[in-house]
Structure formats: structure tokens, C-alpha cells
Motif scaffolding. Structure first.
Motif, PDB file in Angstrom:
ATOM      1  N   LEU A 110       0.818  -1.213   0.000  1.00  0.00           N
ATOM      2  CA  LEU A 110       0.000   0.000   0.000  1.00  0.00           C
ATOM      3  C   LEU A 110       0.853   1.265   0.000  1.00  0.00           C
ATOM      4  O   LEU A 110       0.340   2.363   0.182  1.00  0.00           O
ATOM      5  N   SER A 111       2.153   1.132  -0.219  1.00  0.00           N
ATOM      6  CA  SER A 111       3.086   2.244  -0.045  1.00  0.00           C
ATOM      7  C   SER A 111       2.899   3.387  -1.040  1.00  0.00           C
ATOM      8  O   SER A 111       3.473   4.462  -0.839  1.00  0.00           O
TER       9      SER A 111
ATOM     10  N   GLN B 227      -4.098   7.822   3.521  1.00  0.00           N
ATOM     11  CA  GLN B 227      -4.723   6.927   2.544  1.00  0.00           C
ATOM     12  C   GLN B 227      -4.530   5.470   2.949  1.00  0.00           C
ATOM     13  O   GLN B 227      -5.469   4.675   2.890  1.00  0.00           O
ATOM     14  N   GLN B 228      -3.329   5.122   3.373  1.00  0.00           N
ATOM     15  CA  GLN B 228      -3.059   3.743   3.790  1.00  0.00           C
ATOM     16  C   GLN B 228      -3.952   3.347   4.959  1.00  0.00           C
ATOM     17  O   GLN B 228      -4.458   2.222   5.006  1.00  0.00           O
TER      18      GLN B 228
ATOM     19  N   ALA C 181      -9.624   9.458  -0.344  1.00  0.00           N
ATOM     20  CA  ALA C 181      -8.710   8.317  -0.208  1.00  0.00           C
ATOM     21  C   ALA C 181      -9.327   7.053  -0.795  1.00  0.00           C
ATOM     22  O   ALA C 181      -8.636   6.265  -1.452  1.00  0.00           O
ATOM     23  N   VAL C 182     -10.616   6.857  -0.576  1.00  0.00           N
ATOM     24  CA  VAL C 182     -11.308   5.693  -1.147  1.00  0.00           C
ATOM     25  C   VAL C 182     -11.221   5.753  -2.675  1.00  0.00           C
ATOM     26  O   VAL C 182     -10.934   4.756  -3.336  1.00  0.00           O
ATOM     27  N   GLY C 183     -11.435   6.934  -3.236  1.00  0.00           N
ATOM     28  CA  GLY C 183     -11.380   7.096  -4.689  1.00  0.00           C
ATOM     29  C   GLY C 183     -10.004   6.858  -5.280  1.00  0.00           C
ATOM     30  O   GLY C 183      -9.883   6.533  -6.459  1.00  0.00           O
ATOM     31  N   ARG C 184      -8.974   7.003  -4.490  1.00  0.00           N
ATOM     32  CA  ARG C 184      -7.596   6.807  -4.969  1.00  0.00           C
ATOM     33  C   ARG C 184      -7.055   5.406  -4.671  1.00  0.00           C
ATOM     34  O   ARG C 184      -5.878   5.142  -4.895  1.00  0.00           O
ATOM     35  N   ASN C 185      -7.898   4.536  -4.177  1.00  0.00           N
ATOM     36  CA  ASN C 185      -7.488   3.162  -3.872  1.00  0.00           C
ATOM     37  C   ASN C 185      -6.880   2.512  -5.122  1.00  0.00           C
ATOM     38  O   ASN C 185      -7.552   2.385  -6.136  1.00  0.00           O
TER      39      ASN C 185
ATOM     40  N   SER D 256      -8.354  -1.958  -6.681  1.00  0.00           N
ATOM     41  CA  SER D 256      -9.785  -2.216  -6.873  1.00  0.00           C
ATOM     42  C   SER D 256     -10.108  -3.673  -6.587  1.00  0.00           C
ATOM     43  O   SER D 256      -9.332  -4.565  -6.913  1.00  0.00           O
ATOM     44  N   ILE D 257     -11.234  -3.889  -5.986  1.00  0.00           N
ATOM     45  CA  ILE D 257     -11.777  -5.189  -5.615  1.00  0.00           C
ATOM     46  C   ILE D 257     -11.016  -5.797  -4.442  1.00  0.00           C
ATOM     47  O   ILE D 257     -11.620  -6.162  -3.441  1.00  0.00           O
ATOM     48  N   ILE D 258      -9.691  -5.910  -4.524  1.00  0.00           N
ATOM     49  CA  ILE D 258      -8.887  -6.523  -3.462  1.00  0.00           C
ATOM     50  C   ILE D 258      -9.037  -5.716  -2.166  1.00  0.00           C
ATOM     51  O   ILE D 258      -9.285  -6.267  -1.098  1.00  0.00           O
ATOM     52  N   VAL D 259      -8.855  -4.401  -2.252  1.00  0.00           N
ATOM     53  CA  VAL D 259      -9.164  -3.489  -1.151  1.00  0.00           C
ATOM     54  C   VAL D 259     -10.555  -2.965  -1.500  1.00  0.00           C
ATOM     55  O   VAL D 259     -10.701  -2.144  -2.406  1.00  0.00           O
ATOM     56  N   PRO D 260     -11.589  -3.483  -0.837  1.00  0.00           N
ATOM     57  CA  PRO D 260     -12.964  -3.353  -1.334  1.00  0.00           C
ATOM     58  C   PRO D 260     -13.606  -1.974  -1.157  1.00  0.00           C
ATOM     59  O   PRO D 260     -14.551  -1.797  -0.392  1.00  0.00           O
TER      60      PRO D 260
END
Length: 176
Positions: free
Chosen positions: A78-79, A85-86, A122-126, A129-133
């Protein structure tokens, strides 16, 4: 500079790009999604369809799309995100398949209930996708809100997971 290996995935919701660093899976993006990697950035990455971690991630994603997997167990990197964000992405990892939470809930988990907008950003910049839901985060009233890969994909992912909100949808599970 980190070495990034990539592999394409033709998923049922469209083409995807998987990326791994030496520390773990660092990217799962739908082709063309907002906040995905730029072409210039990807030019320094190495295509590697024999990469063990990328193969494992692809197998788990295929099992997820088939309805045979509800939780992923690949190592994550997640770096690419800021510390805030992390922390948001780690909260997202605690939301189980078939469930959802609000942006306010995520902010509360961070002991910062006023940070709802920052949580949304932060959610929008994940990058995973899918893995971090991030698709499991809904508006305060349970309404569907933005998704970097497209709102129709968010709805399809929730439907795949049996989420009640999406079960009444007219959006096909996997569009033709």
C-alpha cells in the motif's frame, strides 16, 4: 525506484491491469479508470505473465468473479498512498463481502469523524480495486456513490457479493 511487474487480466467487467512490487500486489485497475496509472508511468514497468504473485492474484480474482471466493490473501503493498490513505485502505480491508459501510463509519474508525470528505478522496484513490474493497463503501443513506472504475461496476460487484441494495438492480451482473 521500485521494480513493478504487470500483467493484464480480461475480467468480466472489462480489461484490468495487475501490478506487483517486491513487497506485494500494488495495483489492480480497470482499464481507463480514474486515478489509474498513467501511460508514462507504466512505460517503466515490466510485463511479466510468469510472476508468481500476479498469477496468484489473477487466480483469486477469477475465483471471486465466479462467486467462489469472498476474501483475498495475497500480500499487499500500500506504499503508493500517503499514511492517511493507507489507514483508510486498511479499514476497507475489514469490510466483509456482502456488507457495506459509510464514509462516516470509515472516518470514525480512524478516530476522525470530521474527515468524511478526506476519506472519500482516499477511497477514490485506492490502487487495489476489488482486493481493497472500496466498492463496499456507500453514502450515509446507503446510496451508491462514485467509483473510480464506474458506478455500474460498483453496482455489479455489490450484486456479485449478494448485497441487498444491488440485488434489485436492473444492471446485469456482467454486461455483454
Amino acid at each position: 525506484m521500485k521494480t513493478i511487474s504487470t500483467q493484464p487480466l480480461n475480467g468480466p467487467l472489462g480489461p484490468m491491469i495487475l501490478a506487483a512490487s517486491p513487497q506485494g500486489l500494488c495495483g489492480v485497475w480497470f482499464e481507463g479508470q480514474r486515478h489509474g496509472p498513467t501511460e508514462a508511468r507504466m512505460q517503466s514497468w515490466t510485463s511479466d505473465s510468469a510472476h508468481t504473485l500476479l498469477q496468484n492474484a489473477e487466480q483469486q480474482l477469477q475465483a471471486y468473479f465466479a462467486g467462489d471466493l469472498t476474501a483475498f490473501d495475497v500480500p499487499l503493498d500500500l506504499s503508493a498512498g500517503t499514511p492517511f490513505q493507507q489507514s483508510v485502505w486498511r479499514v476497507l480491508l475489514s469490510i466483509p463481502s456482502g456488507a457495506h459501510q459509510s464514509y462516516g463509519f470509515v472516518a470514525g474508525q480512524l478516530n476522525n469523524p470530521q474527515a468524511v470528505r478526506a476519506v472519500g478522496a482516499a477511497v477514490g484513490r485506492n490502487p487495489l480495486s476489488i482486493i481493497v474493497p472500496c466498492h463496499r463503501v456507500l453514502g450515509a443513506g446507503g446510496q451508491l456513490t462514485g467509483y473510480a472504475g464506474g458506478l455500474w461496476r460498483k453496482q455489479a460487484l455489490l450484486k456479485l457479493e449478494g448485497h441487498p441494495l444491488a440485488l434489485t438492480s436492473t444492471v446485469p451482473l456482467f454486461p455483454e
